[in-house]
Design an enzyme around this catalytic site. Structure first.
Site, PDB file in Angstrom:
ATOM      1  N   LYS A  13       0.830  -1.225   0.000  1.00 31.83           N
ATOM      2  CA  LYS A  13       0.000   0.000   0.000  1.00 31.83           C
ATOM      3  C   LYS A  13       0.852   1.258   0.000  1.00 31.83           C
ATOM      4  O   LYS A  13       0.623   2.178  -0.764  1.00 31.83           O
ATOM      5  CB  LYS A  13      -0.843   0.101   1.285  1.00 31.83           C
ATOM      6  CG  LYS A  13      -1.981  -0.836   1.425  1.00 31.83           C
ATOM      7  CD  LYS A  13      -2.862  -0.432   2.617  1.00 31.83           C
ATOM      8  CE  LYS A  13      -2.159  -0.435   3.958  1.00 31.83           C
ATOM      9  NZ  LYS A  13      -1.787  -1.754   4.458  1.00 31.83           N
ATOM     10  N   ARG A 128      11.055  -6.541   4.818  1.00 36.05           N
ATOM     11  CA  ARG A 128      10.910  -5.211   5.420  1.00 36.05           C
ATOM     12  C   ARG A 128      11.467  -5.198   6.839  1.00 36.05           C
ATOM     13  O   ARG A 128      12.085  -4.226   7.269  1.00 36.05           O
ATOM     14  CB  ARG A 128       9.443  -4.773   5.410  1.00 36.05           C
ATOM     15  CG  ARG A 128       9.263  -3.342   5.897  1.00 36.05           C
ATOM     16  CD  ARG A 128       7.880  -2.812   5.623  1.00 36.05           C
ATOM     17  NE  ARG A 128       6.868  -3.481   6.419  1.00 36.05           N
ATOM     18  CZ  ARG A 128       5.559  -3.286   6.285  1.00 36.05           C
ATOM     19  NH1 ARG A 128       5.111  -2.471   5.353  1.00 36.05           N
ATOM     20  NH2 ARG A 128       4.695  -3.903   7.051  1.00 36.05           N
ATOM     21  N   ARG A 134      10.980  -2.523  12.017  1.00 40.24           N
ATOM     22  CA  ARG A 134       9.776  -2.096  12.745  1.00 40.24           C
ATOM     23  C   ARG A 134       9.363  -3.134  13.773  1.00 40.24           C
ATOM     24  O   ARG A 134       9.361  -4.329  13.491  1.00 40.24           O
ATOM     25  CB  ARG A 134       8.622  -1.898  11.747  1.00 40.24           C
ATOM     26  CG  ARG A 134       8.517  -0.488  11.234  1.00 40.24           C
ATOM     27  CD  ARG A 134       7.519  -0.372  10.107  1.00 40.24           C
ATOM     28  NE  ARG A 134       6.171  -0.819  10.430  1.00 40.24           N
ATOM     29  CZ  ARG A 134       5.143  -0.720   9.592  1.00 40.24           C
ATOM     30  NH1 ARG A 134       5.310  -0.187   8.396  1.00 40.24           N
ATOM     31  NH2 ARG A 134       3.943  -1.143   9.951  1.00 40.24           N
ATOM     32  N   ARG A 145      -1.469  -8.872  13.034  1.00 37.21           N
ATOM     33  CA  ARG A 145      -1.970  -7.779  12.200  1.00 37.21           C
ATOM     34  C   ARG A 145      -2.818  -8.326  11.046  1.00 37.21           C
ATOM     35  O   ARG A 145      -3.802  -7.705  10.634  1.00 37.21           O
ATOM     36  CB  ARG A 145      -0.794  -6.946  11.649  1.00 37.21           C
ATOM     37  CG  ARG A 145      -0.116  -6.121  12.740  1.00 37.21           C
ATOM     38  CD  ARG A 145       1.226  -5.579  12.291  1.00 37.21           C
ATOM     39  NE  ARG A 145       1.106  -4.624  11.200  1.00 37.21           N
ATOM     40  CZ  ARG A 145       2.092  -4.318  10.367  1.00 37.21           C
ATOM     41  NH1 ARG A 145       3.280  -4.892  10.500  1.00 37.21           N
ATOM     42  NH2 ARG A 145       1.906  -3.449   9.414  1.00 37.21           N
TER      43      ARG A 145
END
Ligand code: AMP
Length: 192
Positions: A13, A128, A134, A145
């Site tokens: 996204k 990622r 993160r 999630r």
């Protein structure tokens, strides 16, 4: 041009919203980035949402509305927006489009639903995590999630399909391949 990117975590996204914003000169609004900036800056609101963000839970709708409302109106009156990460619940969708952006000229024109198989989402998650580190990209939190997405966000797919706004895009290719399909799906909205 007024667009919403709707997709599970890891589907691309953010990457695709950035490309849309650059190509069509519209505002890219990412609720996740706005929240992470608050957390990093250590604001009172950042401290309030840190735990939820790190654990992959949604932060309360009223917090999101407080953070995005004025940015939304500014973008809507300045050429448009691409929304990345919100609305993430039906309640947020109602609050944003029935209240904040109630003006008919500010409403969504198209919703891009990126479809990516689960094993590919996990592969991208790992890449990622290595690149950005993160807290919410660990395997366990990411799995949570995905559950949160299925329960709280996926109902928006039918909601927007019912309103004739949804376009499904195969998001499993390279960023360039996916971007090409998205541009083709929204190009008619660009001002001449
Ligand atoms: P994202 O970068 O969009 O994956 O968002 C990262 C995290 O920020 C999410 O897992 C939530 O904890 C929080 N978040 C982002 N957008 C929203 C939203 N619209 N509503 C509630 N929580 C959100």
């Amino acid at each position: 041009m007024r667009i919403l990117m709707l997709a599970p975590p890891g589907a691309g996204k953010g990457t695709q919203a950035t490309r849309l914003a650059e190509k069509y000169d519209i505002e890219h609004l990412s609720s996740g980035e706005i929240l992470r900036a608050e957390v990093e800056a250590g604001t009172a609101l950042g401290d309030q949402v840190r735990e939820a963000v790190d654990q992959g839970d949604l932060v309360p709708d009223d917090v999101i509305l407080r953070l995005v409302s004025s940015r939304l109106v500014t973008a809507a009156t300045n050429g448009g927006y691409v929304l990345d990460g919100f609305p993430r619940t039906l309640a947020q969708a109602h609050a944003i489009f029935d209240q904040v952006l109630a003006n008919p000229g500010w409403q969504l024109e198209r919703v891009i639903h990126l479809e990516v198989p689960r094993d590919e989402l996990h592969r991208r998650r790992q890449a990622r995590a290595e690149a950005e580190g993160r807290a919410d990209d660990t395997a366990t939190v990411f799995e949570h999630r995905l559950d949160v997405y299925d329960r709280q966000t996926a109902p928006l797919i039918d909601y927007y399909r019912g309103r004739g706004l949804l376009i499904a895009i195969d998001g499993s290719g390279t960023p360039d391949e996916v971007a090409e399909q998205i541009f083709a799906a929204v190009d008619d909205l660009a001002p001449l």
